[in-house]
Design a protein around this motif. Structure first.
Motif, PDB file in Angstrom:
ATOM      1  N   LEU A 169      -4.632  -0.634   9.003  1.00 43.36           N
ATOM      2  CA  LEU A 169      -5.487  -0.716   7.832  1.00 43.36           C
ATOM      3  C   LEU A 169      -6.923  -0.891   8.294  1.00 43.36           C
ATOM      4  CD1 LEU A 169      -3.603  -3.200   5.496  1.00 43.36           C
ATOM      5  CD2 LEU A 169      -3.987  -0.794   5.053  1.00 43.36           C
ATOM      6  N   ASP A 170      -7.846  -0.324   7.540  1.00 43.38           N
ATOM      7  CA  ASP A 170      -9.250  -0.535   7.845  1.00 43.38           C
ATOM      8  C   ASP A 170      -9.612  -1.985   7.497  1.00 43.38           C
ATOM      9  OD1 ASP A 170     -11.734   1.399   8.367  1.00 43.38           O
ATOM     10  OD2 ASP A 170     -12.330  -0.293   7.106  1.00 43.38           O
ATOM     11  N   GLU A 194      -8.791   0.224  13.161  1.00 44.57           N
ATOM     12  CA  GLU A 194      -7.639  -0.004  12.289  1.00 44.57           C
ATOM     13  C   GLU A 194      -6.950  -1.288  12.702  1.00 44.57           C
ATOM     14  OE1 GLU A 194      -4.571   2.916  12.012  1.00 44.57           O
ATOM     15  OE2 GLU A 194      -5.930   4.374  11.132  1.00 44.57           O
ATOM     16  N   LYS A 239       0.843  -1.189   0.000  1.00 44.57           N
ATOM     17  CA  LYS A 239       0.000   0.000   0.000  1.00 44.57           C
ATOM     18  C   LYS A 239       0.882   1.245   0.000  1.00 44.57           C
ATOM     19  CE  LYS A 239      -4.287   1.632   1.978  1.00 44.57           C
ATOM     20  NZ  LYS A 239      -4.056   2.833   2.769  1.00 44.57           N
ATOM     21  N   LYS A 268       1.290  -9.451   7.600  1.00 42.75           N
ATOM     22  CA  LYS A 268       1.252  -8.026   7.292  1.00 42.75           C
ATOM     23  C   LYS A 268       2.578  -7.432   7.707  1.00 42.75           C
ATOM     24  CE  LYS A 268      -1.259  -3.873   8.569  1.00 42.75           C
ATOM     25  NZ  LYS A 268      -0.134  -3.267   9.278  1.00 42.75           N
ATOM     26  N   TYR A 286      -2.959   0.311  -3.642  1.00 35.99           N
ATOM     27  CA  TYR A 286      -1.957  -0.739  -3.452  1.00 35.99           C
ATOM     28  C   TYR A 286      -1.505  -1.292  -4.787  1.00 35.99           C
ATOM     29  CZ  TYR A 286      -6.450  -3.155  -3.041  1.00 35.99           C
ATOM     30  OH  TYR A 286      -7.731  -3.580  -3.217  1.00 35.99           O
ATOM     31  N   ARG A 301      -2.988   5.948  -1.100  1.00 39.82           N
ATOM     32  CA  ARG A 301      -4.329   5.383  -0.935  1.00 39.82           C
ATOM     33  C   ARG A 301      -4.529   4.113  -1.741  1.00 39.82           C
ATOM     34  NH1 ARG A 301      -8.238   9.000   0.583  1.00 39.82           N
ATOM     35  NH2 ARG A 301      -9.711   8.231  -0.940  1.00 39.82           N
ATOM     36  N   ILE A 321     -10.625  -2.651   3.949  1.00 37.60           N
ATOM     37  CA  ILE A 321      -9.552  -2.643   2.943  1.00 37.60           C
ATOM     38  C   ILE A 321      -8.875  -4.006   2.897  1.00 37.60           C
ATOM     39  CG2 ILE A 321      -7.311  -1.618   2.332  1.00 37.60           C
ATOM     40  CD1 ILE A 321      -8.279   0.995   3.447  1.00 37.60           C
ATOM     41  N   ILE A 322      -8.692  -4.613   4.083  1.00 36.10           N
ATOM     42  CA  ILE A 322      -8.056  -5.934   4.115  1.00 36.10           C
ATOM     43  C   ILE A 322      -8.918  -6.947   3.371  1.00 36.10           C
ATOM     44  CG2 ILE A 322      -7.367  -7.817   5.655  1.00 36.10           C
ATOM     45  CD1 ILE A 322      -6.449  -5.755   7.645  1.00 36.10           C
ATOM     46  N   SER A 351       2.082   0.071   4.464  1.00 35.66           N
ATOM     47  CA  SER A 351       1.986  -1.296   4.956  1.00 35.66           C
ATOM     48  C   SER A 351       1.845  -2.226   3.761  1.00 35.66           C
ATOM     49  CB  SER A 351       0.797  -1.466   5.898  1.00 35.66           C
ATOM     50  OG  SER A 351      -0.376  -1.058   5.255  1.00 35.66           O
TER      51      SER A 351
END
Lengths: 286, 248
Positions: A249-250, B203, A207, A243, A212, A210, A253-254, A226
């Protein structure tokens, strides 16, 4: 990585505009070159080059004793060594941290859970005499030149090396009593091929800003917040995930990354399979 | 002497890999699949440290002390952000088989990665914060307990953080997801997933998965862990509040 502010902005801006410094788009890989059988002393070996990233994986099989709690299985261990040829800071103990991180990530991604589910290598195929003797596979990765995305390259190299691996055929004479060590006869010219079709492939999404990218170069990696590395097998199941990088990360997103990696892995597995096939054909004709 | 004729021999203890028997959705220690162990948390376990915490989750007992921020070693180069140094070790008597008692490299680096994203390192330039974790008894899910306990110790030491860091793991047995597994469950699990997160900021700072997982199962396990993480965060906050109110 010594980059000027301008260079950093150029890298970040390019990724945001879906056109990276080397002309690739965000989800494009560099071309992958695979050579198998590069180390004659090993049971199997492969060299993988992706851009200027250059890694070698070798597989050595040695006779060992099964562990007490899985007496019908062999053992596999993965070690990675970062050579000082790749970067001056790897000299001495400088590469230890990266080596350990890569070894742990590879073990997590390729060797599956404690009970053996999701494992890339069928450990029971390494059994010789139950509870007495088995094959121990030592998988060694060597980083010769580092231009980012080491984990994916090592994963491919290990997959190729395993498909190149021949385990000597063993005749075991059962011992007369339970305590006696069994006598064995190792064949010099008969080998069984290791089944490497279940070995998953590792996809790392790095990433930057914003967005990746896949297959990041070392410059791009220096700008990452990350990175998520996932190993995915042929069925599209996640076999391991790690990771890197401290930034949070939210969760959504993951989840998005998991589905993107799953999609990419299927194309990558096909590419890698055909490359391995071509490399083996070259090796046998040479 | 019990027998004179027979030879006396010793046996090494047998640690068999029994499958945990889940009868009617109840685990060996009486918990349900989605039920965490009882937690006991306490700050200020070590006097000499700037901050410390003790955590007990079932049989897993962990003590973490935080030193600093203090001047970085001379050999370290100048840095305008603070450094975080993490070390995790096990006592020799923490496991059923006597261990080495040395530093656990893998856990140390995992702890570092889990915490670095949450600490405001720019608030203490040129200095180092040391986080030392000691596992007194290992009863399963050590790493999540170490991480949660370390963030409590950091808070106790007054190190600026974006949020408390909490961590929970789940084990997977075929179709069942079992949260906060104990040692016996961990040793025969099909797969495991561990989440480290900052609950209030929503997060994820660390995530590891082993074993084979389908995508819907990853989602389910993540939701389960995140829910437990936010509950754990509340408990930790309560613990800090209690410690602060007794001081006054």
């Amino acid at each position: 990585m010594g980059l000027s502010l301008g260079e950093k902005n150029y890298i970040k801006g390019g990724i945001a505009d879906d056109l990276r410094c080397d002309g690739r788009r965000r989800l494009d890989y560099r071309s992958i070159a695979i050579d198998t059988g590069v180390i004659p002393q090993a049971n199997g070996s492969a060299r993988v080059r992706m851009g200027s990233t250059d890694v070698i994986a070798s597989v050595k099989a040695e006779l060992g004793k099964p562990s007490s709690y899985r007496h019908d299985c062999g053992k596999v261990s993965i070690f990675v060594d970062c050579s000082p040829t790749a970067a001056p800071m790897f000299e001495g103990r400088g590469g230890d941290e990266l080596s350990t991180e890569l070894s742990v990530a590879l073990e997590r991604c390729l060797l599956g859970g404690k009970s053996g589910s999701g494992a890339g290598i069928d450990l029971s195929s390494l059994k010789i005499v139950e509870g007495k003797m088995c094959w121990d596979l030592y998988i060694d990765g060597l980083v010769i030149s580092s231009d980012g995305n080491l984990l994916d390259a090592l994963g491919i190299a290990i997959k190729a090396a395993l498909s190149n691996t021949g385990i000597p055929k063993v005749e075991a004479m059962p011992g007369t009593s339970a305590e006696e060590e069994p006598e064995i006869d190792i064949s010099d010219d008969e080998f069984t091929r290791l089944d490497s079709s279940k070995v998953p492939i590792i996809v790392t999404l790095t990433k930057v800003g914003r967005h990746y990218v896949v297959d990041a170069t070392i410059e791009e990696e220096s700008q990452m917040s990350s990175a998520v590395s996932m190993s995915v097998n042929r069925q599209g199941d996640v076999c391991g995930l790690t990771k890197r990088g401290g930034a949070g990360l939210d969760p959504s997103i993951i989840i998005d990354m998991v589905s993107v990696a799953k999609h990419l892995s299927q194309q990558l597995i096909a590419t890698v399979d055909s490359e391995i096939y071509a490399a083996e054909a070259r090796e046998s004709s040479a | 002497m019990a027998s004179k004729s027979g030879t006396i021999s010793t046996y090494s203890p047998l640690f068999s890999r029994k499958n945990p028997n889940f009868t009617n959705g109840v685990r060996s220690d009486g918990r349900h699949f989605h039920e965490c162990r009882l937690a006991f948390l306490r700050t200020g376990a070590v006097n000499a440290a700037s901050g410390s915490a003790y955590a007990e989750f079932g049989n897993t007992k962990v003590i973490v002390s935080v030193f600093g921020p203090r001047e970085s070693k001379k050999a370290m180069m100048y840095s305008d952000t603070g450094r975080l140094n993490c070390s995790v070790s096990f006592t020799t008597f923490s496991t059923p088989i006597r261990g080495q008692g040395s530093e656990h490299k893998e856990f140390s680096s995992m702890l570092h990665k889990a915490l670095e994203g949450a600490i405001m390192l720019e608030t203490f330039p040129k200095t180092t914060v040391d986080v030392f974790a000691l596992v007194l008894e290992s009863g399963g899910s050590e790493l999540p307990v170490i991480i949660s306990c370390a963030s409590l110790a950091l808070a106790d030491a007054g190190i600026a953080m974006f949020d408390l860091v909490t961590s929970v793991s789940v084990s997977c047995f075929k179709d069942d997801l079992v949260i906060d597994p104990v040692f016996e469950e961990e040793s025969c699990q099909d797969g495991s997933l561990m989440i480290v997160c900052m609950p209030l900021r929503n997060e994820v700072t660390q995530l590891t998965v082993t074993g084979e997982w389908s995508t819907p199962k990853v989602h389910e396990a993540m939701d389960l862990c995140l829910g437990a993480c936010s509950k754990l965060g509340d408990i930790m906050r309560l613990c800090l509040k209690e410690a602060a109110s007794t001081l006054q």
